[in-house]
Design an enzyme around this catalytic site. Structure first.
Site, PDB file in Angstrom:
ATOM      1  N   HIS A   1      -6.974  -5.451   2.610  1.00  0.00           N
ATOM      2  CA  HIS A   1      -5.785  -4.919   3.275  1.00  0.00           C
ATOM      3  C   HIS A   1      -5.252  -5.973   4.245  1.00  0.00           C
ATOM      4  CE1 HIS A   1      -6.688  -0.472   2.521  1.00  0.00           C
ATOM      5  NE2 HIS A   1      -7.921  -0.967   2.381  1.00  0.00           N
TER       6      HIS A   1
ATOM      7  N   HIS B   1     -10.406  -4.978  -2.852  1.00  0.00           N
ATOM      8  CA  HIS B   1      -9.073  -5.211  -2.291  1.00  0.00           C
ATOM      9  C   HIS B   1      -9.186  -5.598  -0.826  1.00  0.00           C
ATOM     10  CE1 HIS B   1     -10.052  -0.904  -2.013  1.00  0.00           C
ATOM     11  NE2 HIS B   1      -9.410  -0.904  -0.864  1.00  0.00           N
TER      12      HIS B   1
ATOM     13  N   ASN C   1     -13.015  -3.029   2.633  1.00  0.00           N
ATOM     14  CA  ASN C   1     -14.054  -1.996   2.622  1.00  0.00           C
ATOM     15  C   ASN C   1     -14.882  -2.084   1.345  1.00  0.00           C
ATOM     16  OD1 ASN C   1     -12.928  -0.941   5.009  1.00  0.00           O
ATOM     17  ND2 ASN C   1     -11.480   0.302   3.843  1.00  0.00           N
TER      18      ASN C   1
ATOM     19  N   HIS D   1     -15.830   3.499   3.808  1.00  0.00           N
ATOM     20  CA  HIS D   1     -14.422   3.906   3.733  1.00  0.00           C
ATOM     21  C   HIS D   1     -13.692   3.371   2.511  1.00  0.00           C
ATOM     22  CE1 HIS D   1     -10.492   5.234   5.222  1.00  0.00           C
ATOM     23  NE2 HIS D   1     -11.144   5.906   6.139  1.00  0.00           N
ATOM     24  N   GLN D   2     -14.424   2.909   1.503  1.00  0.00           N
ATOM     25  CA  GLN D   2     -13.729   2.453   0.288  1.00  0.00           C
ATOM     26  C   GLN D   2     -13.394   3.656  -0.583  1.00  0.00           C
ATOM     27  OE1 GLN D   2     -15.890  -0.294  -2.246  1.00  0.00           O
ATOM     28  NE2 GLN D   2     -14.079  -0.800  -3.448  1.00  0.00           N
TER      29      GLN D   2
ATOM     30  N   ASP E   1       0.856  -1.196   0.000  1.00  0.00           N
ATOM     31  CA  ASP E   1       0.000   0.000   0.000  1.00  0.00           C
ATOM     32  C   ASP E   1       0.889   1.243   0.000  1.00  0.00           C
ATOM     33  OD1 ASP E   1      -3.187   0.579   1.173  1.00  0.00           O
ATOM     34  OD2 ASP E   1      -1.727   2.217   1.081  1.00  0.00           O
ATOM     35  N   ILE E   2       0.503   2.221  -0.829  1.00  0.00           N
ATOM     36  CA  ILE E   2       1.317   3.433  -0.981  1.00  0.00           C
ATOM     37  C   ILE E   2       1.223   4.350   0.250  1.00  0.00           C
ATOM     38  CG2 ILE E   2      -0.363   5.009  -2.037  1.00  0.00           C
ATOM     39  CD1 ILE E   2       1.807   5.611  -4.172  1.00  0.00           C
TER      40      ILE E   2
HETATM   41  P1  5GP Z   1      -9.717   1.767   0.637  1.00  0.00           P
HETATM   42  O1  5GP Z   1      -9.986   2.941   1.546  1.00  0.00           O
HETATM   43  O2  5GP Z   1     -10.342   1.929  -0.719  1.00  0.00           O
HETATM   44  O3  5GP Z   1     -10.073   0.460   1.302  1.00  0.00           O
HETATM   45  O4  5GP Z   1      -8.138   1.732   0.477  1.00  0.00           O
HETATM   46  C1  5GP Z   1      -7.481   2.042  -0.701  1.00  0.00           C
HETATM   47  C2  5GP Z   1      -5.996   1.892  -0.415  1.00  0.00           C
HETATM   48  O5  5GP Z   1      -5.306   1.968  -1.641  1.00  0.00           O
HETATM   49  C3  5GP Z   1      -5.422   2.987   0.498  1.00  0.00           C
HETATM   50  O6  5GP Z   1      -4.843   2.382   1.653  1.00  0.00           O
HETATM   51  C4  5GP Z   1      -4.389   3.684  -0.368  1.00  0.00           C
HETATM   52  O7  5GP Z   1      -3.234   4.054   0.319  1.00  0.00           O
HETATM   53  C5  5GP Z   1      -4.094   2.644  -1.434  1.00  0.00           C
HETATM   54  N1  5GP Z   1      -3.721   3.216  -2.717  1.00  0.00           N
HETATM   55  C6  5GP Z   1      -4.387   4.163  -3.412  1.00  0.00           C
HETATM   56  N2  5GP Z   1      -3.774   4.436  -4.555  1.00  0.00           N
HETATM   57  C7  5GP Z   1      -2.677   3.632  -4.609  1.00  0.00           C
HETATM   58  C8  5GP Z   1      -1.633   3.462  -5.558  1.00  0.00           C
HETATM   59  O8  5GP Z   1      -1.572   4.107  -6.606  1.00  0.00           O
HETATM   60  N3  5GP Z   1      -0.679   2.547  -5.276  1.00  0.00           N
HETATM   61  C9  5GP Z   1      -0.704   1.807  -4.129  1.00  0.00           C
HETATM   62  N4  5GP Z   1       0.272   0.918  -3.944  1.00  0.00           N
HETATM   63  N5  5GP Z   1      -1.687   1.935  -3.210  1.00  0.00           N
HETATM   64  C10 5GP Z   1      -2.644   2.845  -3.440  1.00  0.00           C
END
Ligand code: 5GP
Length: 133
Positions: free
Chosen positions: A99, A97, A84, A90-91, A28-29
């Protein structure tokens, strides 16, 4: 097209930790803790409810091995799996995906607020869900 589709297609780089025909895992970035990893299906479904059984099975097949690898690489012994679905939940990226978030001794990781309620109307609720399966 989401950013995760672009990562799958190689248009956007990632720090890949695992890939097969059906899934991709990468760091995760914006990690909540060291080793925070994402597992995504290659099928472009937005939420778990839209995912095929086969794609979900492919994710489930690799998850235990991925957890073991994150534990081995980071030394964590505790971790959360978070998944999520929907902006209200919180998505942010509308591509399924999971985590994998290590919980380290320094406290970094997922912070949870858990407010359990009483289980009301359980039998009819269980029946309603069972009937919808
Ligand atoms: P969500 O809130 O949708 O469950 O989490 C999305 C996750 O994707 C976040 O933790 C965010 O840091 C990660 N993320 C978003 N864009 C990128 C990206 O371009 N590269 C990577 N490696 N992670 C990303």
């Amino acid at each position: 097209m989401t950013i995760f589709s672009k990562i799958i297609d190689g248009e956007i780089p990632c720090h890949r930790v695992y890939e097969d025909e059906h899934v991709l895992a990468f760091l995760d970035i914006g990690p909540l803790s060291r080793g925070h990893t994402l597992l995504i299906p290659k099928m472009p479904a937005a939420t778990m409810a839209e995912l095929s059984d086969d794609a979900a099975a492919a994710m489930g097949r690799v998850l235990p091995r991925l957890c073991r690898a994150v534990m081995a690489a980071t030394g964590c012994t505790a971790y959360n799996l978070l998944q999520n679905n929907g902006a209200a939940a919180h998505q942010e990226v509308m591509h399924v995906h999971v985590h994998i978030i290590p919980k380290h001794d320094d406290g970094t990781g997922l912070d949870l607020t858990w407010r359990p309620d009483t289980l009301d109307d359980a039998q009819s609720l269980a029946t309603a869900i069972a009937n919808a399966m």
